[in-house]
Design an enzyme around this catalytic site. Structure first.
Site, PDB file in Angstrom:
ATOM      1  N   SER A 149      12.606  -8.430  45.551  1.00  0.00           N
ATOM      2  CA  SER A 149      13.673  -7.951  44.682  1.00  0.00           C
ATOM      3  C   SER A 149      14.095  -6.520  45.006  1.00  0.00           C
ATOM      4  CB  SER A 149      13.214  -8.023  43.221  1.00  0.00           C
ATOM      5  OG  SER A 149      14.161  -7.435  42.359  1.00  0.00           O
ATOM      6  N   HIS A 153      18.220 -18.559  36.910  1.00  0.00           N
ATOM      7  CA  HIS A 153      17.436 -17.347  36.699  1.00  0.00           C
ATOM      8  C   HIS A 153      16.235 -17.611  35.786  1.00  0.00           C
ATOM      9  CE1 HIS A 153      18.069 -13.061  37.898  1.00  0.00           C
ATOM     10  NE2 HIS A 153      17.044 -12.901  37.087  1.00  0.00           N
ATOM     11  N   GLY A 159      11.195 -23.737  36.857  1.00  0.00           N
ATOM     12  CA  GLY A 159      10.358 -24.721  36.191  1.00  0.00           C
ATOM     13  C   GLY A 159       9.239 -25.317  37.005  1.00  0.00           C
ATOM     14  N   TYR A 164      21.249  -7.381  44.131  1.00  0.00           N
ATOM     15  CA  TYR A 164      22.236  -7.576  43.074  1.00  0.00           C
ATOM     16  C   TYR A 164      23.493  -6.818  43.498  1.00  0.00           C
ATOM     17  CZ  TYR A 164      18.489  -9.268  40.022  1.00  0.00           C
ATOM     18  OH  TYR A 164      17.463  -9.983  39.477  1.00  0.00           O
ATOM     19  N   THR A 217      21.692 -12.531  44.487  1.00  0.00           N
ATOM     20  CA  THR A 217      21.505 -13.153  43.176  1.00  0.00           C
ATOM     21  C   THR A 217      22.779 -13.010  42.346  1.00  0.00           C
ATOM     22  OG1 THR A 217      19.121 -12.765  43.174  1.00  0.00           O
ATOM     23  CG2 THR A 217      20.169 -13.117  41.043  1.00  0.00           C
ATOM     24  N   LYS A 233      22.097 -17.215  45.504  1.00  0.00           N
ATOM     25  CA  LYS A 233      21.183 -17.705  44.466  1.00  0.00           C
ATOM     26  C   LYS A 233      21.903 -17.736  43.118  1.00  0.00           C
ATOM     27  CE  LYS A 233      16.651 -16.679  42.409  1.00  0.00           C
ATOM     28  NZ  LYS A 233      17.080 -16.436  41.005  1.00  0.00           N
TER      29      LYS A 233
END
Length: 400
Positions: free
Chosen positions: A114, A287, A320, A136, A162, A263
């Protein structure tokens, strides 16, 4: 013989157990940041619950004695189709992203890092040569380009852009309070929480010195060694930067000559736009439920998207994943690989680098067991024929 009361059990048998240990070890506000979702938490819950609606159609004769799990994602060979998803400031462990990168390297897989990581990209690429740098859309084009150039010089193999984020601040069950920086005032306020978690506190003491968690963003400056803004300073700038257009993403793609992932895709038309700008990969992602609440679970929208664009770029799923069987279900619906977030953070919180390796081992073993039960020799053989998909399970939208 006196045993160390803070000694860590070197193995846990499920990701759920990693989560339990993380909750037991971490201060409440730190743990809350790992499980919170947006608003009512509809999407964060559906991300995990949806997997339970899918069944398997096993073959019981003709089981393959040896099973192949390696694959290639964004030009990088990985030992099995599970990668590390980029997550921000990892204050669950002093070594943070460096420990995660080492764990991923030890298990032969890649990692997304990140922009809001707590360790510089140079430190992370030094221990894992399969790093994809995540950005970002923050600041000017020149700012973004300088950030990208720094990542390239550090050895990042690809970019992850992202796009799946909404600046919601309200969660029905409460949002964790994160300090602007860890100073005396913040430590005083957090002292009651930390006092209840002595093992966590002890981990931040090395060689008799207290390690102060870094809540800055060292990867945002254009050069290594330059002090980064505080997390909230960077977050504020991000909130006040106009979100990118497809033209912006096309421009960035033209500046980067390596693998390039978009993403945050959940619509077929957006997936096709990613193909149009020359993306190498997309991540079907919401996200982790921290975007627009009410968005379907990513496993529900994966199949139609993979059917539409899977022959033109790598399709990954993020959201998930808790078991190797979840990985198998995603692959059967067309994903090239999956990315994990909360699962490895719980492993990191439970047992540092070995905890992350533990999580990766569990997913690998679970995936291998599914391949065996289905009579498949390779992850590349998995298909819809291996699944029992209930009517109405999938969601498809944006197909003009």
């Amino acid at each position: 013989m006196v045993t160390n009361p803070w000694a860590r059990n070197p193995w846990f048998e499920t990701v759920t157990e990693a989560q339990r240990r993380a909750k037991k070890r971490l201060p409440k506000s730190v743990y809350s940041s790992l499980v919170a979702g947006t608003q009512a938490g509809v999407t964060v819950n559906d991300n995990t619950e949806a997997f339970k609606e899918l069944g398997f159609a096993p073959h019981v004769v003709g089981v393959q004695p040896d099973r192949e799990m390696s694959t290639t994602v964004m030009g990088q060979e990985i030992s099995f189709p599970v990668m590390i998803s980029p997550t921000g400031v990892q204050a669950v462990d002093p070594d943070g992203e460096v420990a995660v990168a080492r764990a991923a390297a030890a298990r032969g897989t890649a990692m997304g890092l990140s922009s809001f990581a707590s360790h510089p990209v140079e430190e992370v690429t030094a221990v894992n040569d399969k790093i994809f740098f995540q950005i970002y859309w923050l600041g000017s084009r020149d700012d973004i380009l300088a950030r990208v150039q720094r990542a390239k010089e550090a050895g990042a193999k690809g970019l992850i852009v992202t796009t799946d984020w909404v600046f919601n601040i309200g969660r029905d069950w409460g949002s964790p309070e994160i300090p602007e920086k860890v100073d005396f005032k913040a430590l005083l306020r957090l002292a009651p929480e930390i006092a209840l978690k002595p093992r966590y506190a002890m981990d931040w003491i090395r060689d008799g010195k207290i390690i102060i968690p870094d809540l800055t963003a060292p990867n945002l400056p254009p050069t290594v060694g330059t002090a980064g803004p505080t997390f909230f300073g960077a977050y504020y700038e991000w909130m006040n930067t106009p979100p990118p257009t497809w033209e912006d993403l096309k421009w960035l793609r033209e500046q980067w000559d390596g693998p390039f992932m978009v993403k945050g895709i959940t619509r077929i038309d957006d997936a096709k736009r990613a193909v149009d700008i020359g993306a190498s990969a997309i991540s079907v992602s919401n996200h982790g439920g921290n975007n627009l609440d009410g968005t379907p679970a990513t496993i529900r929208v994966l199949g139609p998207i993979a059917d539409a664009v899977g022959n033109e770029l790598d399709v990954l799923l993020d959201g998930g994943i808790r078991r190797g069987s979840d990985v198998a279900k995603a692959l059967a619906l067309g994903a090239k690989a999956v990315m994990i977030g909360r699962a490895y953070l719980w492993g990191l919180a439970a047992n540092g680098q070995p905890g992350v390796e533990n999580v990766l081992d569990l997913l690998r073993m679970g995936l291998d067991g599914v391949l065996m039960g289905l009579g498949r020799k390779s992850v590349h053989e998995l298909s819809r024929d291996d699944l029992i998909i209930p009517e109405g399970f999938e969601r498809s939208y944006g197909d003009a």
